[in-house]
Design a protein around this motif. Structure first.
Motif, PDB file in Angstrom:
ATOM      1  N   TYR A 185       0.378  -1.332   0.563  1.00 48.12           N
ATOM      2  CA  TYR A 185       0.186  -0.163  -0.480  1.00 48.12           C
ATOM      3  C   TYR A 185       0.815   1.025  -0.182  1.00 48.12           C
ATOM      4  CZ  TYR A 185      -4.219  -2.519   1.464  1.00 48.12           C
ATOM      5  OH  TYR A 185      -4.238  -3.912   1.096  1.00 48.12           O
ATOM      6  N   TYR A 186       0.785   2.268  -0.662  1.00 45.13           N
ATOM      7  CA  TYR A 186       1.432   3.528  -1.138  1.00 45.13           C
ATOM      8  C   TYR A 186       0.302   4.204  -1.568  1.00 45.13           C
ATOM      9  CZ  TYR A 186       0.979   2.725  -6.165  1.00 45.13           C
ATOM     10  OH  TYR A 186       1.073   2.297  -7.258  1.00 45.13           O
ATOM     11  N   PRO A 216      -4.584   1.625  -2.072  1.00 42.96           N
ATOM     12  CA  PRO A 216      -5.665   1.415  -3.038  1.00 42.96           C
ATOM     13  C   PRO A 216      -5.978   2.124  -3.936  1.00 42.96           C
ATOM     14  CG  PRO A 216      -6.632   1.951  -0.788  1.00 42.96           C
ATOM     15  CD  PRO A 216      -5.479   1.820  -0.862  1.00 42.96           C
ATOM     16  N   VAL A 217      -6.425   2.055  -5.447  1.00 40.14           N
ATOM     17  CA  VAL A 217      -6.757   2.852  -6.198  1.00 40.14           C
ATOM     18  C   VAL A 217      -7.081   3.912  -6.438  1.00 40.14           C
ATOM     19  CG1 VAL A 217      -7.884   3.224  -8.949  1.00 40.14           C
ATOM     20  CG2 VAL A 217      -7.121   0.953  -7.899  1.00 40.14           C
ATOM     21  N   PRO A 218      -5.977   5.081  -6.858  1.00 39.88           N
ATOM     22  CA  PRO A 218      -6.831   6.635  -6.191  1.00 39.88           C
ATOM     23  C   PRO A 218      -7.681   6.894  -6.686  1.00 39.88           C
ATOM     24  CG  PRO A 218      -4.670   6.475  -6.948  1.00 39.88           C
ATOM     25  CD  PRO A 218      -5.292   5.161  -7.527  1.00 39.88           C
ATOM     26  N   SER A 219      -8.547   8.095  -6.322  1.00 46.17           N
ATOM     27  CA  SER A 219      -9.687   8.303  -7.058  1.00 46.17           C
ATOM     28  C   SER A 219      -9.704   9.766  -7.217  1.00 46.17           C
ATOM     29  CB  SER A 219     -11.184   8.719  -5.918  1.00 46.17           C
ATOM     30  OG  SER A 219     -10.902   9.563  -5.149  1.00 46.17           O
ATOM     31  N   ILE A 220      -9.785  10.287  -8.287  1.00 45.45           N
ATOM     32  CA  ILE A 220      -9.167  11.851  -8.733  1.00 45.45           C
ATOM     33  C   ILE A 220     -10.946  13.040  -8.845  1.00 45.45           C
ATOM     34  CG2 ILE A 220      -7.838  13.517 -10.488  1.00 45.45           C
ATOM     35  CD1 ILE A 220      -7.129  10.891 -11.754  1.00 45.45           C
ATOM     36  N   ASN A 247      -3.878  -0.647 -11.081  1.00 45.76           N
ATOM     37  CA  ASN A 247      -3.815   0.576  -9.726  1.00 45.76           C
ATOM     38  C   ASN A 247      -3.626   2.116 -10.700  1.00 45.76           C
ATOM     39  OD1 ASN A 247      -0.940  -0.014 -10.738  1.00 45.76           O
ATOM     40  ND2 ASN A 247      -0.565   0.703  -8.720  1.00 45.76           N
ATOM     41  N   VAL A 248      -4.167   2.669 -11.673  1.00 43.30           N
ATOM     42  CA  VAL A 248      -3.918   3.388 -12.261  1.00 43.30           C
ATOM     43  C   VAL A 248      -5.242   4.123 -13.226  1.00 43.30           C
ATOM     44  CG1 VAL A 248      -2.534   5.045 -14.910  1.00 43.30           C
ATOM     45  CG2 VAL A 248      -1.685   2.911 -13.337  1.00 43.30           C
ATOM     46  N   ILE A 249      -5.363   5.318 -12.608  1.00 42.23           N
ATOM     47  CA  ILE A 249      -6.964   6.003 -13.049  1.00 42.23           C
ATOM     48  C   ILE A 249      -6.159   6.935 -13.809  1.00 42.23           C
ATOM     49  CG2 ILE A 249      -6.996   7.142 -11.035  1.00 42.23           C
ATOM     50  CD1 ILE A 249     -10.475   6.388 -11.548  1.00 42.23           C
ATOM     51  N   THR A 250      -6.897   7.334 -14.912  1.00 35.59           N
ATOM     52  CA  THR A 250      -6.511   8.918 -14.875  1.00 35.59           C
ATOM     53  C   THR A 250      -8.688   9.547 -15.349  1.00 35.59           C
ATOM     54  OG1 THR A 250      -5.167   7.863 -16.689  1.00 35.59           O
ATOM     55  CG2 THR A 250      -6.255   9.846 -17.474  1.00 35.59           C
ATOM     56  N   ASN A 331      -7.147  16.687  -7.339  1.00 30.69           N
ATOM     57  CA  ASN A 331      -7.449  16.368  -5.529  1.00 30.69           C
ATOM     58  C   ASN A 331      -6.997  14.544  -6.080  1.00 30.69           C
ATOM     59  OD1 ASN A 331      -6.554  15.794  -2.978  1.00 30.69           O
ATOM     60  ND2 ASN A 331      -8.663  15.543  -2.686  1.00 30.69           N
ATOM     61  N   VAL A 332      -5.537  14.238  -5.498  1.00 34.60           N
ATOM     62  CA  VAL A 332      -6.129  13.047  -6.191  1.00 34.60           C
ATOM     63  C   VAL A 332      -6.073  11.808  -4.838  1.00 34.60           C
ATOM     64  CG1 VAL A 332      -4.981  10.803  -7.310  1.00 34.60           C
ATOM     65  CG2 VAL A 332      -4.587  12.919  -7.757  1.00 34.60           C
ATOM     66  N   GLU A 333      -6.421  10.936  -4.205  1.00 38.91           N
ATOM     67  CA  GLU A 333      -7.048  10.224  -3.031  1.00 38.91           C
ATOM     68  C   GLU A 333      -7.171   8.880  -3.154  1.00 38.91           C
ATOM     69  OE1 GLU A 333      -8.553  13.989   0.041  1.00 38.91           O
ATOM     70  OE2 GLU A 333      -9.950  12.036  -1.083  1.00 38.91           O
ATOM     71  N   ASN A 334      -6.904   7.930  -2.446  1.00 37.91           N
ATOM     72  CA  ASN A 334      -7.036   6.179  -1.858  1.00 37.91           C
ATOM     73  C   ASN A 334      -8.041   6.819  -1.508  1.00 37.91           C
ATOM     74  OD1 ASN A 334      -3.996   6.644  -2.017  1.00 37.91           O
ATOM     75  ND2 ASN A 334      -4.436   4.825  -2.767  1.00 37.91           N
ATOM     76  N   MET A 335      -9.253   5.555  -2.652  1.00 37.47           N
ATOM     77  CA  MET A 335     -10.364   5.527  -2.101  1.00 37.47           C
ATOM     78  C   MET A 335     -10.699   4.871  -0.668  1.00 37.47           C
ATOM     79  SD  MET A 335     -11.572   3.491  -6.231  1.00 37.47           S
ATOM     80  CE  MET A 335     -13.302   3.718  -5.297  1.00 37.47           C
ATOM     81  N   PRO A 336     -11.377   5.036  -0.043  1.00 36.87           N
ATOM     82  CA  PRO A 336     -12.116   4.687   1.589  1.00 36.87           C
ATOM     83  C   PRO A 336     -12.211   3.250   0.829  1.00 36.87           C
ATOM     84  CG  PRO A 336     -13.625   6.183   0.065  1.00 36.87           C
ATOM     85  CD  PRO A 336     -12.151   6.226  -0.490  1.00 36.87           C
ATOM     86  N   GLY A 337     -11.902   2.492   1.709  1.00 38.20           N
ATOM     87  CA  GLY A 337     -12.674   0.787   2.485  1.00 38.20           C
ATOM     88  C   GLY A 337     -12.273   0.316   1.757  1.00 38.20           C
ATOM     89  N   LYS A 338     -11.012   0.569   0.728  1.00 39.63           N
ATOM     90  CA  LYS A 338      -9.945  -0.362   0.015  1.00 39.63           C
ATOM     91  C   LYS A 338      -9.098  -0.892   0.778  1.00 39.63           C
ATOM     92  CE  LYS A 338     -12.612  -0.347  -4.137  1.00 39.63           C
ATOM     93  NZ  LYS A 338     -12.522  -1.478  -4.689  1.00 39.63           N
TER      94      LYS A 338
END
Length: 339
Positions: A185-186, A216-220, A247-250, A331-338
């Motif tokens: 996790y990072y 986890p996968v970020p949200s943007i 684990n990459v999102i755009t 603002n890029v955040e890791n998704m909660p609950g993961k």
């Protein structure tokens, strides 16, 4: 009167070695006159067959043991003679391998212990090996090994295999294997693109990409410089979020240019440990922030993407160098609950 004499085929002695999943054929060859009138194969006093041959398909370790062939010969005067022979069936098989990875939850920078251990097997394994991405990390000429990864990085995420090698009676070597996924996790990180230049007229639409990875996968989400979230309901903005790949999102922010301004991307992540409050977790290295600098030119608006370093603050506050008052950032955040 001649009592039957036994010759057990398959091999000449009273032992047969095999491996699990082999096919084994036990045969009684009897020297008697007349030929025996009855054959019987027994295992633990249980009748298996009344033929001279007994076949075991897909032999298992539970099939190992003593097999008895009993034959009866009836002579011209209606007398009979009975004899028997015993063959021991030995079944060899692979060991069972277990892999343990500690700690159970692994964050970037942790020290990780991997333990491989083989048990059972006949004969026991002569070597055990740890494999990652088709490369050997460690071997040991015994039934277990320990391997330590210090200051682990996201690149160490993946499947780890433990293999235990066994030499069988026929000279062949086989191995049993088990594997386990290791997840590091990072904090979310931007993936900077190449410098690009755009020319656009006021009223044209310009796309700005924000691509990030994390676990986890970020949200943007997009925000302006005053921390107001930008939605795609506005007249000048449209946001398109792509489905994650791994684990990459755009996320793409489409802007209908109205005037000169600045645009940028910022990556951060909120990691919540079980039973604890939110903690802002940021990467050790200074991340890159992309700005789109729109300047007036004779033929319209000129936009150039520039990369500037940004230091992170534990509270999640932003500290820009040469950052204009007006602008937007992602603002890029890791998704909660993961976690």
């Amino acid at each position: 009167m001649v009592c039957p004499t036994f010759i057990l085929s398959f091999i000449r002695n009273s032992r047969i070695d095999s491996k699990e999943k082999d096919t084994v054929v036990l045969s009684c060859h009897v020297d008697s006159n007349p030929y025996p009138s009855e054959f019987q194969w027994f295992y633990d006093d249980v009748l298996l067959s009344s033929q001279s041959k007994y076949t075991i398909n897909d032999v298992t370790r539970d099939d190992a043991g003593n097999y008895t062939c009993t034959v009866t010969t009836v002579f011209y005067d209606d007398t009979s003679a009975t004899d028997q022979g015993i063959v021991h069936l030995g079944v060899q098989y692979l060991s069972t391998v277990n892999i343990t990875i500690l700690p159970s939850r692994i964050n970037e920078g942790d020290d990780v212990d991997i333990h491989c251990k083989a048990s059972g097997g006949k004969p026991g394994p002569h070597k055990i090996e740890l494999i990652f991405k088709d490369e050997s990390l460690a071997t040991n000429d015994s039934q277990e090994l320990h391997h330590k990864i210090t200051d682990i990085s996201p690149g160490s995420s993946g499947s780890y295999q433990c293999r235990a090698f066994t030499n069988f009676y026929d000279g062949s070597e086989e191995y049993s294997v088990t594997q386990k996924e290791l997840v590091v996790y990072y904090a979310a990180r931007l993936i900077p693109g190449d410098d690009r230049e755009f020319k656009a007229e006021i009223g044209e639409v310009v796309d700005i990409n924000c691509t990030a990875h994390g676990m986890p996968v970020p949200s943007i989400k997009w925000f302006d410089a005053n921390d107001r979230e930008i939605s795609d309901e506005g007249d000048n903005f449209e946001i398109r979020n792509h489905q994650p790949i791994g684990n990459v999102i755009t996320s793409i922010l489409s802007i209908t240019l109205a005037d000169s301004t600045y645009y940028g991307s910022l990556a951060k992540t909120e990691i919540t440990e079980s039973g604890e409050g939110g903690v802002t977790a940021l990467s050790d290295n200074a991340e890159k922030t992309q700005y789109a600098d729109l300047e007036s030119t004779m033929d319209g608006l000129y936009m150039k993407l520039q990369k500037q370093s940004e230091e992170r603050i534990g509270s999640g506050a932003k500290d820009y160098s040469d950052n204009p008052e007006n602008g937007v950032y992602a603002n890029v955040e890791n998704m909660p609950g993961k976690f």
